[in-house]
Design a protein around this motif. Structure first.
Motif, PDB file in Angstrom:
ATOM      1  N   ARG A   1       0.764  -1.252   0.276  1.00 44.70           N
ATOM      2  CA  ARG A   1       0.054   0.027  -0.174  1.00 44.70           C
ATOM      3  C   ARG A   1       0.644   1.274   0.484  1.00 44.70           C
ATOM      4  O   ARG A   1       2.138   1.516   0.787  1.00 44.70           O
ATOM      5  CB  ARG A   1      -0.616  -0.307   1.108  1.00 44.70           C
ATOM      6  CG  ARG A   1      -2.437  -0.763   0.240  1.00 44.70           C
ATOM      7  CD  ARG A   1      -3.456   0.248   1.316  1.00 44.70           C
ATOM      8  NE  ARG A   1      -3.591   0.192   2.480  1.00 44.70           N
ATOM      9  CZ  ARG A   1      -4.231   0.828   2.806  1.00 44.70           C
ATOM     10  NH1 ARG A   1      -5.594   2.154   2.291  1.00 44.70           N
ATOM     11  NH2 ARG A   1      -5.080   0.711   3.963  1.00 44.70           N
ATOM     12  N   CYS A   2       0.213   2.242  -1.209  1.00 42.61           N
ATOM     13  CA  CYS A   2       1.390   3.171  -0.938  1.00 42.61           C
ATOM     14  C   CYS A   2       0.510   4.353   0.070  1.00 42.61           C
ATOM     15  O   CYS A   2      -0.911   4.091   0.464  1.00 42.61           O
ATOM     16  CB  CYS A   2       0.886   3.633  -2.281  1.00 42.61           C
ATOM     17  SG  CYS A   2       1.671   5.466  -2.820  1.00 42.61           S
ATOM     18  N   GLY A   3       1.215   4.921   0.712  1.00 43.03           N
ATOM     19  CA  GLY A   3       1.505   5.947   1.613  1.00 43.03           C
ATOM     20  C   GLY A   3       1.460   7.586   1.642  1.00 43.03           C
ATOM     21  O   GLY A   3       1.370   7.767   2.027  1.00 43.03           O
ATOM     22  N   CYS A   4       1.488   7.468  -0.260  1.00 42.05           N
ATOM     23  CA  CYS A   4       2.153   8.810  -0.154  1.00 42.05           C
ATOM     24  C   CYS A   4       1.149  10.210  -0.332  1.00 42.05           C
ATOM     25  O   CYS A   4      -0.626   9.751  -0.905  1.00 42.05           O
ATOM     26  CB  CYS A   4       3.162   8.879  -1.372  1.00 42.05           C
ATOM     27  SG  CYS A   4       4.875   8.138  -0.983  1.00 42.05           S
ATOM     28  N   VAL A   5       1.539  11.041  -0.598  1.00 39.60           N
ATOM     29  CA  VAL A   5       0.148  11.837  -0.910  1.00 39.60           C
ATOM     30  C   VAL A   5       0.136  12.579  -2.108  1.00 39.60           C
ATOM     31  O   VAL A   5       1.378  12.221  -3.054  1.00 39.60           O
ATOM     32  CB  VAL A   5       0.089  13.674  -0.639  1.00 39.60           C
ATOM     33  CG1 VAL A   5       0.508  12.678   1.270  1.00 39.60           C
ATOM     34  CG2 VAL A   5       1.409  14.017  -0.598  1.00 39.60           C
ATOM     35  N   LYS A   6      -1.098  12.311  -2.213  1.00 41.48           N
ATOM     36  CA  LYS A   6      -1.417  12.505  -4.133  1.00 41.48           C
ATOM     37  C   LYS A   6      -0.004  13.746  -4.365  1.00 41.48           C
ATOM     38  O   LYS A   6       0.059  14.335  -4.237  1.00 41.48           O
ATOM     39  CB  LYS A   6      -2.963  13.040  -4.700  1.00 41.48           C
ATOM     40  CG  LYS A   6      -2.741  12.896  -6.307  1.00 41.48           C
ATOM     41  CD  LYS A   6      -4.119  13.807  -6.368  1.00 41.48           C
ATOM     42  CE  LYS A   6      -4.458  14.590  -7.723  1.00 41.48           C
ATOM     43  NZ  LYS A   6      -5.581  14.304  -7.431  1.00 41.48           N
ATOM     44  N   GLY A   7       0.270  13.347  -5.492  1.00 40.58           N
ATOM     45  CA  GLY A   7       1.861  14.406  -6.305  1.00 40.58           C
ATOM     46  C   GLY A   7       3.439  14.085  -5.726  1.00 40.58           C
ATOM     47  O   GLY A   7       4.093  14.831  -5.699  1.00 40.58           O
ATOM     48  N   GLN A   8       3.030  13.292  -4.309  1.00 43.29           N
ATOM     49  CA  GLN A   8       4.556  13.104  -3.973  1.00 43.29           C
ATOM     50  C   GLN A   8       5.218  11.179  -4.830  1.00 43.29           C
ATOM     51  O   GLN A   8       6.184  11.214  -4.246  1.00 43.29           O
ATOM     52  CB  GLN A   8       4.562  13.098  -3.159  1.00 43.29           C
ATOM     53  CG  GLN A   8       4.964  14.253  -2.486  1.00 43.29           C
ATOM     54  CD  GLN A   8       5.593  15.014  -1.502  1.00 43.29           C
ATOM     55  OE1 GLN A   8       5.306  13.371  -0.166  1.00 43.29           O
ATOM     56  NE2 GLN A   8       6.781  15.888  -0.820  1.00 43.29           N
ATOM     57  N   CYS A   9       4.347  10.601  -5.084  1.00 43.89           N
ATOM     58  CA  CYS A   9       4.616   9.217  -6.098  1.00 43.89           C
ATOM     59  C   CYS A   9       3.101   8.817  -7.347  1.00 43.89           C
ATOM     60  O   CYS A   9       2.113   9.395  -7.268  1.00 43.89           O
ATOM     61  CB  CYS A   9       4.846   8.470  -5.014  1.00 43.89           C
ATOM     62  SG  CYS A   9       3.190   7.456  -4.731  1.00 43.89           S
ATOM     63  N   LEU A  10       3.462   8.228  -8.209  1.00 43.00           N
ATOM     64  CA  LEU A  10       2.872   8.249  -9.103  1.00 43.00           C
ATOM     65  C   LEU A  10       1.963   7.365  -9.221  1.00 43.00           C
ATOM     66  O   LEU A  10       0.851   6.543  -9.705  1.00 43.00           O
ATOM     67  CB  LEU A  10       3.859   7.668 -10.073  1.00 43.00           C
ATOM     68  CG  LEU A  10       4.703   8.725 -11.120  1.00 43.00           C
ATOM     69  CD1 LEU A  10       6.124   8.138 -12.106  1.00 43.00           C
ATOM     70  CD2 LEU A  10       3.627   8.958 -11.617  1.00 43.00           C
ATOM     71  N   CYS A  11       1.847   6.327  -7.490  1.00 37.71           N
ATOM     72  CA  CYS A  11       0.687   5.403  -7.403  1.00 37.71           C
ATOM     73  C   CYS A  11      -0.503   6.138  -7.618  1.00 37.71           C
ATOM     74  O   CYS A  11      -1.579   5.437  -8.332  1.00 37.71           O
ATOM     75  CB  CYS A  11       0.938   5.593  -6.042  1.00 37.71           C
ATOM     76  SG  CYS A  11       2.347   4.336  -5.562  1.00 37.71           S
TER      77      CYS A  11
END
Lengths: 145, 145
Positions: A131-141
């Motif tokens: 699971r990607c835990g990044c905020v939108k804009g900090q990873c391409l997930c």
DNA sequence: GTTATAGGTTTACAATCGTAAACGATTAAA
DNA sequence: TTTAATCGTTTACGATTGTAAACCTATAAC
């Protein structure tokens, strides 16, 4: 006690000595860091002082001086830094990060064995998708724009 | 061009955005970091300025503003940090460090496969014993009285 | 065209970091 | 016992970091 401390590069040099000697005087440490880094004793003393202040070194009186001991063990210290690295990347990329570290490391046959076992272990708890835990804009997930 | 740059924690947040968007205006970045970190635009602007100054971001004029692009790619950035971690430990411990990272990471089946392959690769160049590069007093490889 | 706004640049400012000298107390040497 | 060496503490000081306001200029809106 464990938690939000951080060890700077310079302080780390001191910690390594204490971790290695298990117990050391400021002179022990200063001598070694003079050899390695050409630090004046004053510099080492400052670092020791800061580490004591931060609670990362404990003191035990020994005549007119102290014996210093680490208040956090080496694994904890290292783990702290590992966590910092992992915190910089998307969870989904951690596998790649590990692969990258492996690629740039020299490993022994024993290391390989160790890692194979560790990997084997991980198989049990492996997931289908991390699971990607990044905020939108900090990873391409997350879909961007 | 590659080399001795370093990216602070705060700057890293900016880099991640640029790496993700591939190209971004200061507003793009500020919006995202406001969401994630509650940073005022001014803060983001400062960070951008510092990164441009350090040569880590390139600018391309676009009307009255800039489009920012990363001057170093993400892998390079990450590798830099990996190297920093590895630099903190004895070469002989790197295997254990990798194992430790693996232990605390969530991995997917694909990651496992990737790592198995990477490990397999490493087998070819594995050594009998990794050479410790530490100074005496900073790791136990050397006899310490 | 005048004004509001957005974007870049300058300035700010306290905290931390790297590096060390100076100082004061104490112990060891002469 | 006078002196020199040692050890911890205080002070120093420029650089970097985190966080941001202020300012200036060029567009965009009216």
């Amino acid at each position: 006690m464990a938690g939000n401390f951080q060890i700077t590069d310079a302080e780390w040099e001191v910690m390594r000595v204490v971790w290695t000697l298990n117990q050391a005087t400021s002179k022990d440490i200063a001598d070694i860091l003079w050899t390695k880094k050409n630090w004046k004793q004053a510099t080492t003393k400052t670092l020791i002082g800061r580490l004591v202040h931060k609670g990362l070194l404990n003191t035990e009186k020994d005549g007119n001086r102290y014996q210093y001991r680490a208040a956090v063990n080496k694994s904890e210290g290292i783990k702290l830094f590992e966590t910092k690295l992992l915190g910089r990347v998307c969870n989904k990329d951690i596998g790649k990060v590990i692969a990258s570290i492996m690629a740039e490391a020299t490993l022994s046959h024993d290391d390989i064995t160790l890692l194979e076992e560790a990997l084997q272990e991980k198989k049990n708890e492996a997931v289908d998708e991390v699971r990607c835990g990044c905020v939108k804009g900090q990873c391409l997930c997350k879909t961007v724009n």
